[in-house]
Design a protein around this motif. Structure first.
Motif, PDB file in Angstrom:
ATOM      1  N   PRO A   1      75.889  43.485  53.115  1.00 12.81           N
ATOM      2  CA  PRO A   1      76.228  42.667  54.300  1.00 12.81           C
ATOM      3  C   PRO A   1      77.672  42.186  54.307  1.00 12.81           C
ATOM      4  CG  PRO A   1      74.714  41.494  52.839  1.00 12.81           C
ATOM      5  CD  PRO A   1      74.779  42.899  52.336  1.00 12.81           C
ATOM      6  N   ALA A   2      78.276  42.099  53.116  1.00 12.45           N
ATOM      7  CA  ALA A   2      79.679  41.686  53.060  1.00 12.45           C
ATOM      8  C   ALA A   2      80.601  42.806  53.534  1.00 12.45           C
ATOM      9  CB  ALA A   2      80.042  41.274  51.630  1.00 12.45           C
ATOM     10  N   ASN A   3      80.123  44.041  53.447  1.00 10.48           N
ATOM     11  CA  ASN A   3      80.904  45.198  53.887  1.00 10.48           C
ATOM     12  C   ASN A   3      79.937  46.227  54.465  1.00 10.48           C
ATOM     13  OD1 ASN A   3      82.971  47.008  54.340  1.00 10.48           O
ATOM     14  ND2 ASN A   3      83.047  47.727  52.218  1.00 10.48           N
ATOM     15  N   PRO A   4      79.332  45.935  55.632  1.00 10.26           N
ATOM     16  CA  PRO A   4      78.273  46.796  56.162  1.00 10.26           C
ATOM     17  C   PRO A   4      78.740  48.179  56.577  1.00 10.26           C
ATOM     18  CG  PRO A   4      78.902  45.135  57.776  1.00 10.26           C
ATOM     19  CD  PRO A   4      79.600  44.780  56.502  1.00 10.26           C
ATOM     20  N   CYS A   5      80.004  48.307  56.935  1.00  8.26           N
ATOM     21  CA  CYS A   5      80.533  49.603  57.390  1.00  8.26           C
ATOM     22  C   CYS A   5      81.865  49.875  56.697  1.00  8.26           C
ATOM     23  CB  CYS A   5      80.708  49.613  58.905  1.00  8.26           C
ATOM     24  SG  CYS A   5      79.189  49.408  59.844  1.00  8.26           S
ATOM     25  N   PRO A   6      81.847  50.389  55.479  1.00  7.06           N
ATOM     26  CA  PRO A   6      83.099  50.640  54.767  1.00  7.06           C
ATOM     27  C   PRO A   6      84.046  51.520  55.592  1.00  7.06           C
ATOM     28  CG  PRO A   6      81.216  50.965  53.319  1.00  7.06           C
ATOM     29  CD  PRO A   6      80.675  50.793  54.700  1.00  7.06           C
ATOM     30  N   ASN A   7      85.261  51.008  55.802  1.00 11.08           N
ATOM     31  CA  ASN A   7      86.312  51.705  56.551  1.00 11.08           C
ATOM     32  C   ASN A   7      85.920  51.998  58.000  1.00 11.08           C
ATOM     33  OD1 ASN A   7      87.936  51.857  54.173  1.00 11.08           O
ATOM     34  ND2 ASN A   7      86.695  53.617  53.501  1.00 11.08           N
ATOM     35  N   LYS A   8      84.906  51.265  58.525  1.00  4.95           N
ATOM     36  CA  LYS A   8      84.483  51.442  59.916  1.00  4.95           C
ATOM     37  C   LYS A   8      84.233  50.080  60.552  1.00  4.95           C
ATOM     38  CE  LYS A   8      82.546  56.103  59.780  1.00  4.95           C
ATOM     39  NZ  LYS A   8      81.389  56.949  60.186  1.00  4.95           N
ATOM     40  N   PHE A   9      84.015  50.072  61.856  1.00  6.67           N
ATOM     41  CA  PHE A   9      83.700  48.829  62.565  1.00  6.67           C
ATOM     42  C   PHE A   9      82.182  48.684  62.657  1.00  6.67           C
ATOM     43  CE2 PHE A   9      82.500  46.662  66.506  1.00  6.67           C
ATOM     44  CZ  PHE A   9      83.132  45.426  66.318  1.00  6.67           C
TER      45      PHE A   9
END
Length: 654
Positions: free
Chosen positions: A255-263
């Protein structure tokens, strides 16, 4: 019911004179057996009333699939109804179907118990081949077993027996558990639970329940995210009417980075960062366009959205609240002509052409004598001021010519809506053609516009003012896979006609006509596309589809399977600016200014088609040129068919 033989040649005369009554009792076992409709495959007769009662042993259920299914397309005339009982009780109905289905999407149903009834009713005089069915017994335990605990960090789960219809009277529950500290994301790649008379806001019959919300009907997009590392998904089917069900992919994410390198969209799906705040609703819920700080080259809408400044005053409601159009040059009580000139509001529909292009009289029922660029020209020279009057099932011309030549733009096969799919299904684009040159394989695309004529791009055939000699070239219709020839019709090219005004430097008038050596035979996978009238309007922002076997990425190799991509028509002002003034009135832009979706090398000459409310598909463009493939602010440029259609009709006689 009296029994009648299924072979037409043996039908008793008593049955032919009135109704054809057929009754069969079948015993299902573990070995598959077959039966077919009376007269199959030559064609069933009207006023047939046939029943098949199928029984199996008590610990089994019955599974029936239809390898071939082609019934009249109107279910009020001819239909097959299937029941989870031995009597035609609507409360026990599994499904009722008509039309025709492709081999990739066969009808397949299952009973909840050891009995099933299949009725075949025909009233129509239109003869169709009918159906062939295969039935067998399967263990009840296989029908009722579903759900469970899913403890991997990613996986797939489906409704019972998917992709066949799920059985009646089934309840399933999946508990998805991922690593502590992570959440569960579920993406439904296929979702269809349609049932007559069901309010999809309530879903009181068949449904999927996730976090206390019920989902049913047919959805093109459904992505859900859990609040913890555990998510329960329940599925319920009642005693009547079943459907394809669903297929879902689940995965764990941080949840802290749900979409790495994406929105990360609010719905939980991930999109490219470059798509955020670009003016397009890429998430589907507008979350990628909210809380945006508008850049210098963007316009700030009153509702907080950011849109390219190029879209201001283009007569399109890009903001959604008209704020991008309210401060334009024309006053509150003025009308803006297509060329930008402002006129008093009362010039609209006054039966006079006040605007030079006639836009003030377009779509005015009170202006029968006015002819402009927006008018549909009837064969008797009458002008109809109605947007897209052609083939809309309403006779607007006194000679009915607006509804003539409308046997086009239909897809015979009934196809599932696959969410986010890029590979085209068999029969999905039946007008698509693959052109092969010598031993090079696929080189260009084309579209079927009649049994003898194809439409393509001139640049596929012209080089240094010479036309390629196509003696050893072939065109393939009905093709999906470049390596498979089943159901494909191959034709040699008899004649190539390129537009005499074609310009190799600018790609203006980039259109060509191919005459075939012999006519095509139209089938479920081979059909013509509708040509738009010169007055046909494809508005900016309209979603259309481009198809072909071209490269999957810039500089990449060609595709084996036919590809499809949804693109949006871009308004002419923006199109002209992003192409630095290279666009003529015979061209249009389509794609996404943010990039990522486009036609590419090898798609040249192929069609861009748009679906109209009339139920017909029309060809808006021919893949022509572009700078690279799917680059930002470099949309694809297409030949505008509506500006070339008069030449097309003159040369072909269509």
């Amino acid at each position: 019911l009296s029994s009648c033989f299924s072979a037409l040649s043996l039908l008793p005369s008593r049955c032919l004179q009135s109704q054809i009554l057929c009754f069969y009792r079948l015993e299902a076992n573990t070995v598959a057996q077959r039966f077919s409709s009376p007269g199959y495959p030559k064609g069933y007769l009207p006023k047939s009333r046939c029943q098949w009662q199928i029984r199996a042993s008590e610990d089994n259920a019955i599974f029936v699939t239809f390898p071939f299914f082609h019934i009249e397309d109107d279910c009020s005339d001819d239909f097959v109804s299937i029941y989870d009982s031995l009597s035609p009780d609507d409360s026990q109905a599994i499904t009722e179907k008509c039309g025709q289905r492709p081999p990739s999407n066969p009808l397949a149903v299952t009973s909840s118990g050891n009995i099933m009834l299949i009725n075949f009713i025909t009233d129509s005089v239109v003869q169709r081949p009918g159906f062939e069915a295969e039935y067998k017994a399967i263990p009840k335990s296989k029908v009722k077993t579903c759900g469970g605990v899913l403890s991997e960090n990613k996986g797939v789960f489906t409704s019972p027996l998917y992709p066949s219809f799920y059985p009646p009277s089934v309840d399933c529950k999946w508990t998805i558990k991922v690593t502590v500290g992570k959440k569960v994301r579920v993406k439904f790649t296929m979702f269809r639970m349609k049932e007559p008379g069901v309010d999809i806001r309530v879903c009181h019959k068949d449904y999927v329940d996730v976090m206390g919300t019920k989902y049913c009907g047919e959805m093109s997009s459904l992505d859900l995210t859990s609040e913890t590392n555990v998510l329960d998904v329940s599925f319920h089917s009642d005693e009547s009417f079943t459907d394809k069900g669903f297929s879902a992919i689940y995965s764990a994410f941080d949840p802290a980075n749900p979409c790495p390198n994406k929105f990360a969209c609010a719905s939980g799906i991930c999109i490219g960062e470059e798509l955020q705040c670009d003016g397009w609703n890429d998430c589907g819920d507008m979350s990628d366009e909210m809380k945006c700080r508008c850049e210098e080259d963007q316009y700030s809408c009153d509702n907080g959205l950011c849109k390219p400044k190029l879209w201001v005053c283009d007569r399109v409601n890009d903001c959604g609240d008209w704020s991008d159009e309210k401060s334009c040059s024309c006053g509150e009580n003025e009308w803006r002509c297509g060329d930008g000139l402002c006129m008093p509001q009362d010039v609209v529909c006054d039966q006079k052409m006040d605007c030079e292009d006639g836009s003030d009289e377009a779509s005015c029922k009170t202006s029968p004598g006015i002819c402009s660029d927006f008018s549909f020209k009837c064969m008797n020279a009458q002008c109809v001021n109605k947007v897209n009057a052609q083939c809309d099932r309403v006779n607007d011309c006194s000679d009915d010519s607006d509804e003539a030549n409308c046997a086009c733009g239909t897809r015979p096969y009934k196809l599932n809506r696959i969410v986010g799919g890029q590979n085209a299904e068999l029969g999905e684009w039946p007008w698509q053609v693959s052109l092969h040159f010598l031993t090079y394989g696929h080189t260009c695309g084309a579209s079927i516009i009649s049994a003898k004529w194809l439409l393509s791009a001139a640049h596929c055939f012209v080089t240094n003012r010479n036309v390629f000699i196509f003696t050893h070239s072939q065109c393939y219709s009905g093709m999906q896979d470049q390596y498979k020839q089943d159901g494909v019709e191959r034709r040699a090219i008899k004649k190539i006609i390129t537009n005499p005004d074609y310009n190799q430097m600018t790609f203006d008038y980039d259109v060509a006509l191919l005459e075939l050596s012999e006519p095509l035979k139209f089938t479920n996978t081979i059909q013509p596309i509708c040509l738009p009238a010169s007055s046909h309007v494809f508005p900016a922002g309209m979603s259309c589809w481009v198809t072909g076997w071209g490269a999957l990425r810039e500089g990449g190799s060609k595709a084996q399977l036919l590809q499809k991509a949804m693109v949006k028509i871009i308004n002419d002002t923006v199109c002209n600016i992003v192409t630095e003034g290279q666009v003529t009135s015979r061209m249009l832009c389509s794609g996404f200014l943010a990039g990522g979706v486009d036609a590419c090398q090898g798609d040249s000459g192929g069609p861009m088609v748009c679906f109209e409310e009339s139920g017909k598909w029309f060809q808006a463009g021919i893949v022509s040129w572009g700078e690279g493939c799917a680059r930002r602010n470099k949309p694809g440029v297409y030949s505008r068919v509506s500006k070339l259609v008069d030449w097309i009709k003159k040369e072909t006689g269509i």
